[in-house]
Design an enzyme around this catalytic site. Sequence first.
Site, PDB file in Angstrom:
ATOM      1  CB  THR A 545     -15.332  16.518  -4.620  1.00 33.68           C
ATOM      2  OG1 THR A 545     -16.133  15.340  -4.616  1.00 33.68           O
ATOM      3  CG2 THR A 545     -14.484  16.510  -5.880  1.00 33.68           C
ATOM      4  CG  PHE A 547     -13.402  20.771  -7.366  1.00 29.79           C
ATOM      5  CD1 PHE A 547     -13.856  20.392  -8.612  1.00 29.79           C
ATOM      6  CD2 PHE A 547     -14.221  20.541  -6.272  1.00 29.79           C
ATOM      7  CE1 PHE A 547     -15.090  19.787  -8.773  1.00 29.79           C
ATOM      8  CE2 PHE A 547     -15.452  19.929  -6.411  1.00 29.79           C
ATOM      9  CZ  PHE A 547     -15.895  19.545  -7.669  1.00 29.79           C
TER      10      PHE A 547
END
Length: 664
Positions: A545, A547
């Site tokens: 992921t 960010f």
Amino acid sequence: MVIVLSKNISSHDKEQLRSFLSERGFAVREQVFGDDDILGATGKGSVDIRELSLLPGVERVAQTSKPYELASRETKSEDTIVTIGPVKIGGSRISVIAGPCAIESREQIMETAALVRESGAVMLRGGAYKPRTSPYAFQGLGMKGLEYMKEAGDAYGMPIVTEVVSPELAQQMMPLTDMFQIGARNMQNFELLKKVGSLGKPVLLKRGPSATIEEWLLSAEYLLASGTKDVILCERGIRTFETYTRNTLDISAIPVVRKLSHLPVIVDPSHAVGIRAKVSPVALAAIAAGANGLTVEVHPRPEEALSDGPQSLYPEQFEKLMRDIEALAPVVGKELLRTPMPQTAERILVQGGFVHAEEKQATHEHGEAKNTLRIAFSGESGAYADQAIIRAFGEDSERMAVSSFKSVFDAVLEGKARFGMVPIENSLAGSVHENYDLFIRYPDIAIVGEIKLRIVHCLIGAKNASLETIRIVRSHPQGFAQCKEFLDKHPEWTLEPTNDTAGAVASIARENLTDTAAIAGEVAAQLYGLKIIKEGIETNPLNYTRFFIISRREVGNEMEVPSLLHTGAALPPGYESQVPNKASIVFSTPNEPGSLFACLKILSERGINMSKLESRPIPGKPWRYMFYVDISIPEEERIFDLAMEELKTKTEDFRFLGAYRASL
Ligand code: PEP
Ligand code: MN
């Protein structure tokens, strides 16, 4: 034996406890250990543990199944993180120590410090007292050498580590060293261990060439029992029947020790292999096996080195190794530690003349590791965004949990938090559109950093839950999307979406449910005291992921010659010296043939690489789309600004979201 004291123990009860133990033949020492105050009882005493546990002020008696106690994970379950000035070793970071085998001259240590610092080393190593196999070999420059190394460490913002070979020298070396090294040959020099442990400084404990893991941990126990709480273990190769390499790196010792002990484990690939060409491959293997860092020998001209030249890396080899570690780190869920460089050092490096280090004013503040910045994230403690904050800002950062992505943007805009951490994209489940939409609604918020986190999902439930007892699974919809293949095998389960993954775990703990499980990270399971029923349930292990770190654009903070690249937004600590190489923009195009092509042509003509292009419907405008674009920043800012100026003329609703350093 370790007695953990209650937080509110009275001094009277503590005294009673001490006498109780001394009367039964124990030597007693009070220590702070992690978050607890403890009494360490050593010696040949005997005691009824049940009687001891019931005494006032005793929280618990930690009895381990191992001969070492303070070093055991049974006594302290969370990882120990050792702080040495701005450097931390342990947890989810990889910390690299580098320098020559021996300090040979002021010029040599200054030059090496500059070179390894520029490649990303955070601590400087070098021997002033060398335990050489031959009495005729170079024995080191002694205290003078240490003075040179301290000067180099100060100039380049690196704490220093050096070997101590005798108890008599330890005290004398104290002011000139930030961490003591106990060499392999001295691992079982118990008088040395006791003396060095009593000084309270962090200690790097090398494994003896023929020491078992248990003997090594018992030596760590000596240090801990003598007073220091900061011990780092260092695997540096052991003696085996193989003679091709100098020693044999016991790579399996890394996961074994990480399981048995809470202490950080680093690896010395240089002494392990003894051959320059083999150092980097072995170093990478150590990182892959879970090491918390490395100590590597580097020399500006290894062929001239007075000791261990054949195993010392050339500066270019070290630089390449650091780049490889940076790429490997996220695969094993870690990040290469970077620490801020003192401004004076940057000047010295730019001038390329490390000998000008006289102008050093050591602006770095050792011991200033506390970070009081507040950073907002959506979710509960233990959420992946929480871990991303720890990765970017450290464990000491003040994390502010809010209940939605919009609240993160609000907290940053209103100044309640200095920064925010928001997920923007997952490699399996795609973009987090809600956050892209928020960037459009909050023009005063800019992207100032990027973090990529490997996501390993676990199925988490109560202690007595199993795959058979589960009927309901809770998680964030992204959690469900990333574990689709696993969930498809259990069509009988009902999926209940929650606001965040850690919140799902917290709700199960709070409601004491046995028929409900959550999909979240290992940290959340530990934090809420639940069990991991199955680990690694994401559809593909290459699950990352991305960010964004966000902050507020400050009017009046822009550069005098305004470039789009300078948004005026505050940068996180440690990011100030990073040159941004990536930017994110959003725009829509007129509804006419070739309009997107015209935009892309502007980028292409200036050699600006595009790493992401995604279209998304514009709310309220059916069949019209916004484009999200990530682009590289060319070395010349001017070229970038010109491209953006031209892009503005060809687009509608152009929005520059921010410039940042790409995370690998
Ligand atoms: C050293 O680090 O320079 C050294 C002598 O290492 P070891 O004690 O592991 O041989
Ligand atoms: Mn050496």
